[in-house]
Scaffold this active site. Structure first.
Site, PDB file in Angstrom:
ATOM      1  CD  GLU A 264      -2.992  -0.459   2.485  1.00  0.00           C
ATOM      2  OE1 GLU A 264      -2.915   0.676   3.013  1.00  0.00           O
ATOM      3  OE2 GLU A 264      -3.740  -1.357   2.911  1.00  0.00           O
ATOM      4  CD  GLU A 319     -12.187   1.928  -0.553  1.00  0.00           C
ATOM      5  OE1 GLU A 319     -12.705   1.037   0.151  1.00  0.00           O
ATOM      6  OE2 GLU A 319     -10.950   2.053  -0.705  1.00  0.00           O
ATOM      7  CE  LYS A 322     -10.736   3.160   4.076  1.00  0.00           C
ATOM      8  NZ  LYS A 322      -9.306   2.928   3.705  1.00  0.00           N
ATOM      9  CD  GLU A 328      -8.048   6.743   6.198  1.00  0.00           C
ATOM     10  OE1 GLU A 328      -8.363   5.686   5.636  1.00  0.00           O
ATOM     11  OE2 GLU A 328      -6.877   7.014   6.524  1.00  0.00           O
TER      12      GLU A 328
END
Length: 470
Positions: A264, A319, A322, A328
């Site tokens: 990541e 997203e 999240k 985030e």
């Protein structure tokens, strides 16, 4: 992702190191903590369109694994943290999991890794003691099914596993992890020919230490670099320093032959006001520069110059569900409607800038044979200022766009409709976009030597809307 609570010294520059090794690959993390994402079949088609051949999943969802069948895309499947205790104590559970989530799909779906948990050391449920036993049981399950030669076992660690990370040569694992956990994990990886997976986010270190870390150093931008007094190696990027700190920690345990995979890394395109550095231009710079570096074969670090690092960018989509700060929900390369958040290429080849590109050295446009390539053949795209380029470069490019470039800049003159906001960035965005749209959004007409970038959602420019071609 876990915030790295370690101070890195102010370091400044990015220069690609020469390397003759084969280039690593660029993959993506396909997270699905959202209620508005396209179906897996569409996602696989998107991955193929942009040329991404490796994807990391945070589960082993059957619908995703079926969609990947026959695509040629290699996948990492993940065992959720909450299953580790059971998998560590019941070998049959690990076997059943592999029989259900790997064996039925392989080889049509090219499962490459089973990631046992994710950042387990940072999990508040204290699952550390279960990690290595669970990894052993999953490897045994793969071996029992004859899959251990093609599917490897690993577990992504966060940089919080390190006790020290600066200077990089002093990198060491935390005392509570080094002998009881990391040594047996590394031995398992060594014995099975697997890789160490590391999640590393220069954004966190920069955000927490803006007084000591240069943005250029975090984004692979040119700056002067700093010498590690312990190794006498000069570092030009924060990510290199983070990776080499892990290499040093592994070496301290006498494991020097295990490859690191960056499982990541990424940079948010948007954040809360207190999240310094989060933004569209910085995200495009970090990911774009990293992709070019990896694909060009310049993936080595000062400590391991021959490393052919493989990278999974975080993440494929924004997203919306999240938790946590605004950042985030804004790490995605794409919006849920499959439009790009910003423009980066996943393949090298030719001069991607095309015609009419701004050349800073000459101060004029170079116009080779006209390109017929379009940035986007459908939908709207805009060209906006890259504020990270700095005032000098923005002003030079603005002068060119409104002068020799032929952009219609009447609306940003004093008293005109788009004069406000009266900022260099706003005026440059208007001029760059005018030039870009006039040129039919041809490839390379939104570049200006890095002073601009393409965006796929209407930019925020006060009350003056930037035009677009349909």
């Amino acid at each position: 992702m876990v915030r790295m609570e370690i101070l890195f010294l102010l370091l400044s520059a990015f220069v690609f190191s020469s390397s003759s090794v084969e280039a690593g690959f660029i993959g993506v993390n396909y997270g699905r903590v959202a209620d508005n994402l396209p179906p897996p079949e569409n996602v696989v088609a998107l991955l193929k369109t942009i040329g991404v051949t490796n994807v990391k999943l945070y589960d082993a969802d059957p619908s995703v694994l079926r969609a990947l069948a026959g695509s040629g895309i290699e996948a990492v499947v993940t065992v959720p943290n909450e299953l580790l205790a059971t998998a560590a104590t019941r070998r049959n559970f690990a076997l059943a999991w592999v029989q259900r989530n790997v064996a039925p799909y392989y080889p049509s779906t090219l499962v490459k890794f089973v990631a046992v948990g994710n950042e387990v050391f940072a999990d508040p449920n204290n699952l550390t003691d279960f990690l290595v036993p669970a990894m052993r049981n999953f490897h045994a399950a793969l071996a029992q099914l004859g899959l251990d030669g093609v599917v490897k076992v690993s577990s992504p660690i966060a940089l919080t596993a390190l006790q020290t990370s600066y200077p990089p040569s002093s990198g060491a694992f935390r005392p509570d992890l080094a002998e009881p956990v990391m040594r047996p994990m590394l031995e398992l990886l060594h014995q099975t020919g697997s890789y160490m997976m590391v999640n590393a986010y220069p954004f966190f270190a920069y955000e927490d230490n803006t007084d000591a870390i240069s943005l250029d150093y975090a984004l692979f931008q040119p700056n002067s670099g700093v010498v590690d007094a312990g190794s006498n190696l000069r570092y030009y990027s924060l990510l290199d320093a983070q990776i080499d700190a892990v290499f040093a920690a592994m070496s301290a345990l006498s494991y020097d032959d295990i490859k690191i995979v960056l499982s990541e890394t990424g940079w948010p395109s948007k954040g809360d006001k207190k999240e310094t550095g989060a933004g569209l231009a910085n995200a495009a710079a970090y990911n774009g520069n990293l992709v070019r570096r990896i694909l060009s074969g310049n993936a080595g670090t000062p400590m391991r110059p021959q490393a052919d690092l493989d990278v999974y960018l975080f993440a494929l989509f924004n997203e919306n569900q999240k938790p946590g700060p605004e950042s985030e929900r804004n790490y995605g390369l794409f919006y849920p409607d499959e439009q790009k958040v910003y423009d980066i290429a996943f393949a090298l080849g030719g001069d991607p800038r095309g015609r009419g590109r701004w050349n800073e050295n000459r101060g004029r446009a170079i116009s080779p044979a006209p390109s017929t390539e379009r940035v986007s053949s459908t939908g709207a795209t805009w060209c906006v200022a890259n504020k990270m380029a700095g005032a000098v470069k923005l002003q030079a490019a603005l002068d060119y766009a409104c002068g020799e470039g032929g952009a219609d800049c009447r609306a940003i003159q004093p008293g005109a409709a788009c004069f406000h906001p009266n900022t260099l960035e706003a005026h440059a965005s208007y001029a760059f976009n005018s030039y870009y749209q006039t040129q039919g959004r041809a490839s390379g007409t939104c570049d200006f030597n890095g002073a601009s970038l393409v965006v796929y959602q209407p930019p925020e420019t006060g009350t003056c809307l930037l035009q677009h071609r349909v």
